[in-house]
Design a protein around this motif. Sequence first.
Motif, short mmCIF file in Angstrom:
data_model
loop_
_atom_site.label_atom_id
_atom_site.label_comp_id
_atom_site.label_asym_id
_atom_site.label_seq_id
_atom_site.Cartn_x
_atom_site.Cartn_y
_atom_site.Cartn_z
N ARG A 303 55.57 41.96 50.70
CA ARG A 303 55.70 40.56 50.29
C ARG A 303 56.64 39.80 51.20
NH1 ARG A 303 54.13 39.09 45.20
NH2 ARG A 303 53.00 40.72 44.11
N ASP A 335 55.41 31.96 39.20
CA ASP A 335 55.87 32.53 40.48
C ASP A 335 57.39 32.52 40.54
OD1 ASP A 335 53.21 32.30 41.13
OD2 ASP A 335 53.48 30.56 42.43
N LYS A 351 59.18 40.75 40.51
CA LYS A 351 58.55 40.81 41.84
C LYS A 351 59.02 39.60 42.63
CE LYS A 351 54.04 42.50 40.31
NZ LYS A 351 52.61 42.22 40.23
N HIS A 353 57.65 36.89 44.59
CA HIS A 353 56.39 36.29 45.02
C HIS A 353 56.61 35.68 46.40
CE1 HIS A 353 54.04 36.15 41.04
NE2 HIS A 353 54.69 37.28 41.21
N PRO A 399 46.52 35.61 44.92
CA PRO A 399 47.93 35.61 45.32
C PRO A 399 48.11 35.30 46.81
CG PRO A 399 47.13 37.85 45.12
CD PRO A 399 46.00 36.96 44.66
N GLY A 400 49.21 34.65 47.15
CA GLY A 400 49.51 34.36 48.56
C GLY A 400 49.42 35.59 49.46
N PRO A 401 49.96 36.74 49.07
CA PRO A 401 49.89 37.92 49.96
C PRO A 401 48.49 38.52 50.05
CG PRO A 401 51.68 38.13 48.36
CD PRO A 401 50.84 36.99 47.92
N ARG A 406 46.71 44.49 47.16
CA ARG A 406 45.66 45.18 46.40
C ARG A 406 45.23 46.46 47.11
NH1 ARG A 406 42.36 39.73 44.55
NH2 ARG A 406 44.02 38.99 43.17
N TRP A 440 40.23 35.22 33.27
CA TRP A 440 41.30 34.46 33.94
C TRP A 440 41.40 34.85 35.41
CZ3 TRP A 440 46.42 34.63 35.87
CH2 TRP A 440 47.08 33.41 35.81
N GLN A 441 41.23 36.16 35.67
CA GLN A 441 41.32 36.64 37.05
C GLN A 441 40.63 38.00 37.14
OE1 GLN A 441 45.35 37.03 38.40
NE2 GLN A 441 44.79 36.92 40.56
N GLY A 475 49.20 33.71 32.83
CA GLY A 475 49.61 34.72 33.79
C GLY A 475 50.90 35.44 33.40
N THR A 516 51.70 44.64 35.30
CA THR A 516 51.56 43.28 35.81
C THR A 516 50.09 43.11 36.13
OG1 THR A 516 52.15 44.06 38.00
CG2 THR A 516 53.91 43.05 36.71
N GLU A 518 48.64 42.04 39.14
CA GLU A 518 48.41 42.71 40.42
C GLU A 518 49.00 44.12 40.34
OE1 GLU A 518 46.72 41.35 42.79
OE2 GLU A 518 46.68 39.27 42.12
P1 XMP Z 1 51.58 39.51 38.31
O1 XMP Z 1 51.06 40.58 39.21
O2 XMP Z 1 53.00 39.14 38.64
O3 XMP Z 1 50.70 38.22 38.65
O4 XMP Z 1 51.39 39.79 36.87
C1 XMP Z 1 50.72 37.03 37.91
C2 XMP Z 1 49.85 36.04 38.66
O5 XMP Z 1 50.50 35.67 39.90
C3 XMP Z 1 49.69 36.00 41.01
N1 XMP Z 1 50.58 36.49 42.06
C4 XMP Z 1 50.99 35.76 43.12
N2 XMP Z 1 50.68 34.52 43.49
N3 XMP Z 1 52.09 34.74 45.39
C5 XMP Z 1 51.22 34.02 44.65
O6 XMP Z 1 50.91 32.89 45.04
C6 XMP Z 1 52.45 36.01 45.08
O7 XMP Z 1 53.23 36.64 45.76
C7 XMP Z 1 51.86 36.54 43.88
N4 XMP Z 1 51.96 37.74 43.24
C8 XMP Z 1 51.17 37.69 42.13
C9 XMP Z 1 48.73 37.06 40.50
O8 XMP Z 1 47.55 37.11 41.28
C10 XMP Z 1 48.50 36.60 39.08
O9 XMP Z 1 47.56 35.55 39.04
#
Ligand code: XMP
Length: 520
Positions: A303, A335, A351, A353, A399-401, A406, A440-441, A475, A516, A518
């Motif tokens: 990240r 985020d 995490k 982000h 997500p940005g990364p 994944r 949602w995703q 989220g 989480t 991701e």
């Molecule tokens: P997690 O994995 O934290 O994800 O439960 C919650 C939501 O955030 C997205 N996600 C990110 N979005 N930069 C982003 O723009 C990031 O580094 C990042 N990490 C997680 C994830 O896809 C989910 O929708």
Amino acid sequence: MAKTSGNEYILIIDFGSQVTQLIARRVRESGVFSQVVPCTEAGQALKQSAPSGVILSGGPASVIGGDPPRLPAEYYASGLPILGICYGQQTMSADLGGSVESARDREFGRAEIEIAHECKLFDGVWSKGESHEVWMSHGDRVVNMPPGFRVVAISKNAPFAAIADEARNFYGVQFHPEVVHTPDGSRLIKNFTNDICGCSGTWSMAAFRDKAISQIREQVGEGRVICGLSGGVDSAVAAKLIFEAIGDQLTCVFIDTGLLRVGEAEEVRNTFQEGFNIPLTCRDAGDLFLGRLSGVVDPEEKRKIIGTAFIDIFEEEARGLGEVDFLAQGTLYPDVIESISPSGGPSATIKSHHNVGGLPERMKLSLVEPLRELFKDEVRVLGRTLGLPDSMVERHPFPGPGLAIRIPGAIKPELVGTLRKADAIFLEEIRMAGLYGEIWQAFAVLLPVRTVGVMGDERTYENVCGLRAVTSEDGMTADAYPFSHQFLDTVSGRIVNEIRGINRVVYDVTSKPPGTIEWE
Ligand code: XMP
């Protein structure tokens, strides 16, 4: 009498709960603007503003021992209605002459409360003698109420599950009305904001848009802004909002990180350049990202590397454009809250982000983040008020990364290619089954684990593909989507048959928390 919506708002004092922003959101759903302020700045906030009422959040601290965060005494003397939630109730009770102790049996999760007395907070929602479901999450509890209060609800482990001093308009609840697991919680919050604090309930997303536009104009002045587009909803809405505010002072940059999904780069070019006429620069940086990520295994390190690479390229593009002063990002509240405590209060890091914790210190551009206080579904509503098409505002988050988080373990270009194909099949099947809007995703994950299989008469030894699909409101919490076995069977069959490198498919049924969304 109801106050006008022009200046009415609720001040939320953040004592570090992971769900403080849900309080802000529930208040907004009642049609009232809300602002979150860290407990360390509560004194200053009251001097500088005139809220209609105050809500004290929960938090990880204990009022027993140590040096717990407190509410400045001016609040209690201000005449403002106050609602204390969990730690907020405990600190208010301790401040006003009650007492708190550590409960022998902690309460986490669903609990039943019994309504002991009618109270303005419960008007039209709960009546004396009824039992209702609420969400509890506490170790400490109030054991003696301050003078002037009476108990209005009790639970098995919290004799003072809700208390009220209606003469002073002070209310305290041990449970969490802000989370969806307290089914009537939003109605209680509306009673507080609209009936007890007297707000008119006429604030809307259109009002947020107008305010955000004038704030952007004020922040940016004559400056130039560069905005990173990811193809997702957030950056698209941020770009459109900023474009409404400052027009051609904005240039958008789209970076193809080599970690995107199938067709994503083309789609961004088509939508922004042709659809919106927003100035757009595209940059192909797959080699740079994959090169820097080579051999990196740790998710936090990935990240940070990606965050740094993004900023490096933005800075280069900014230099190419001449004088650029600001970097715009579609950072959302979830985020922010899981990276740092957004308003300075004490909360734990889950995490970093990439667009928050990953920012390098040396970054030379100032940030414009107009969505920083919004949740995903609020951003979608904002997108619609800005005239964005449904196809864009309804998109699943990405997500940005990108695909880097994944592929647990080291990332190689061929693994990215394999994952991209599996992801495309999964999403195609979801769309064909008419499920895209319900979910949602959804995405695929490529595991660094090889297992033995058999195809035809041949032994195979290939990677495992994980499928993840969740329902969620924002989220912050999520549940696995309950696909039929038949659907999973179809997807699994296609992935294993159509993609070389995967011979086994598993479905992730973990909710958030404890998982989480991701995998990294
Ligand atoms: P997690 O994995 O934290 O994800 O439960 C919650 C939501 O955030 C997205 N996600 C990110 N979005 N930069 C982003 O723009 C990031 O580094 C990042 N990490 C997680 C994830 O896809 C989910 O929708």
